[in-house]
Design an enzyme around this catalytic site. Structure first.
Site, PDB file in Angstrom:
ATOM      1  N   THR A  43       0.834  -1.170   0.011  1.00 24.35           N
ATOM      2  CA  THR A  43      -0.079  -0.101  -0.116  1.00 24.35           C
ATOM      3  C   THR A  43       0.868   1.215  -0.176  1.00 24.35           C
ATOM      4  O   THR A  43       2.053   1.152   0.436  1.00 24.35           O
ATOM      5  CB  THR A  43      -1.060  -0.041   1.186  1.00 24.35           C
ATOM      6  OG1 THR A  43      -0.044   0.305   2.411  1.00 24.35           O
ATOM      7  CG2 THR A  43      -1.905  -1.178   1.306  1.00 24.35           C
ATOM      8  N   ILE A  44       0.391   2.453  -0.649  1.00 32.04           N
ATOM      9  CA  ILE A  44       0.666   3.625  -0.082  1.00 32.04           C
ATOM     10  C   ILE A  44       0.245   4.117   1.152  1.00 32.04           C
ATOM     11  O   ILE A  44      -0.761   4.032   1.486  1.00 32.04           O
ATOM     12  CB  ILE A  44       0.543   4.819  -1.274  1.00 32.04           C
ATOM     13  CG1 ILE A  44       1.175   6.165  -0.910  1.00 32.04           C
ATOM     14  CG2 ILE A  44      -0.906   4.789  -1.589  1.00 32.04           C
ATOM     15  CD1 ILE A  44       1.037   7.132  -1.946  1.00 32.04           C
ATOM     16  N   SER A  45       1.253   4.468   2.066  1.00 34.88           N
ATOM     17  CA  SER A  45       0.748   4.892   3.392  1.00 34.88           C
ATOM     18  C   SER A  45      -0.119   6.119   3.352  1.00 34.88           C
ATOM     19  O   SER A  45      -0.423   6.803   2.445  1.00 34.88           O
ATOM     20  CB  SER A  45       1.896   5.300   4.395  1.00 34.88           C
ATOM     21  OG  SER A  45       2.683   4.018   4.416  1.00 34.88           O
ATOM     22  N   HIS A  50       2.633   9.327   6.150  1.00 41.19           N
ATOM     23  CA  HIS A  50       3.800   9.990   5.473  1.00 41.19           C
ATOM     24  C   HIS A  50       4.235  11.412   6.417  1.00 41.19           C
ATOM     25  O   HIS A  50       5.727  11.410   6.612  1.00 41.19           O
ATOM     26  CB  HIS A  50       3.511  10.372   4.136  1.00 41.19           C
ATOM     27  CG  HIS A  50       3.563   9.218   3.292  1.00 41.19           C
ATOM     28  ND1 HIS A  50       2.447   9.006   2.355  1.00 41.19           N
ATOM     29  CD2 HIS A  50       4.407   8.198   2.952  1.00 41.19           C
ATOM     30  CE1 HIS A  50       2.858   7.857   1.679  1.00 41.19           C
ATOM     31  NE2 HIS A  50       3.893   7.411   2.051  1.00 41.19           N
ATOM     32  N   SER A 100       5.179   3.228  -3.765  1.00 43.14           N
ATOM     33  CA  SER A 100       4.590   4.018  -5.155  1.00 43.14           C
ATOM     34  C   SER A 100       5.590   5.023  -5.584  1.00 43.14           C
ATOM     35  O   SER A 100       5.366   5.868  -6.417  1.00 43.14           O
ATOM     36  CB  SER A 100       3.077   4.437  -4.751  1.00 43.14           C
ATOM     37  OG  SER A 100       3.385   5.603  -3.703  1.00 43.14           O
ATOM     38  N   ASP A 131      13.290  -1.268  -3.457  1.00 47.86           N
ATOM     39  CA  ASP A 131      12.035  -2.195  -3.141  1.00 47.86           C
ATOM     40  C   ASP A 131      12.502  -3.539  -3.553  1.00 47.86           C
ATOM     41  O   ASP A 131      13.152  -3.733  -4.593  1.00 47.86           O
ATOM     42  CB  ASP A 131      10.760  -1.707  -3.740  1.00 47.86           C
ATOM     43  CG  ASP A 131       9.627  -2.115  -3.139  1.00 47.86           C
ATOM     44  OD1 ASP A 131       8.988  -1.362  -2.736  1.00 47.86           O
ATOM     45  OD2 ASP A 131       9.443  -3.518  -3.148  1.00 47.86           O
ATOM     46  N   GLY A 164      16.205  -4.467   0.917  1.00 50.02           N
ATOM     47  CA  GLY A 164      16.522  -3.430   1.984  1.00 50.02           C
ATOM     48  C   GLY A 164      17.333  -4.210   3.128  1.00 50.02           C
ATOM     49  O   GLY A 164      17.930  -3.469   3.781  1.00 50.02           O
TER      50      GLY A 164
END
Length: 174
Positions: A43-45, A50, A100, A131, A164
């Site tokens: 997901t995009i937070s 953010h 994203s 990523d 990462g």
């Protein structure tokens, strides 16, 4: 803080969500304060998350900038201090799980203003986004190219597919 508010106003979230969440009604969808799916079960937070991350990172970035500047105090060429990713005065930030690209772009905008706009932070920096999902690295690249392409062209942001947990040894330390 002013720096967080300015950068989140500058980087438009609608360019960083999946097309399913962008509609003509901009009061909903891309601007909702909730996480949104971007594929790969990621997901995009939510915007408030953010903002929280940026607020938490800001003091460390400022400390690192002061430390980098102090190491370069003996350098008489001030212009050289404002140059490339190999420049030791540039703050380096590793964004693990760039997803994203929204947070990556916000971090990049702190160091590199849009043309005609004043700088948000007064020192040079580079952002390295990675990523584990190659599809999301591509999604990040495409999203950044939509409205913030200068961040890639200027090498303020560099992207890489990778794990990462292993970091980015060629650019370390961060």
């Amino acid at each position: 803080s002013t720096a967080v508010q300015k950068v989140m106003e500058t980087v438009d979230r609608k360019f960083y969500v999946a097309d399913d969440f962008v509609s003509q009604d901009t009061s909903t969808d891309a601007y909702m304060d909730m996480p949104l799916g971007i594929g790969q079960k990621q997901t995009i937070s939510a915007p408030h998350m953010h903002a929280h991350v940026l607020e938490e990172m800001l003091p460390a970035i400022q400390r690192n900038a002061l430390a980098a500047a102090a190491t370069n105090d003996d350098d008489d060429d001030a212009q050289q201090q404002q140059q490339t990713a190999t420049d030791t005065s540039a703050v380096k930030v590793l964004d693990v799980g760039c997803g994203s690209g929204y947070l990556t772009a916000c971090l990049g905008r702190w160091f590199h203003a849009k043309e005609g706009e004043p700088s948000i932070l007064p020192f040079p920096g580079k952002v390295f986004g990675m990523d584990i999902h190659p599809e999301l690295v591509q999604f990040t690249k495409e999203n950044i190219e939509t409205d913030d392409a200068d961040l890639l062209k200027s090498h303020t942001i560099t992207l890489q597919h990778g794990n990462g947990w292993l970091g980015w040894p060629e650019e370390a330390p961060f």
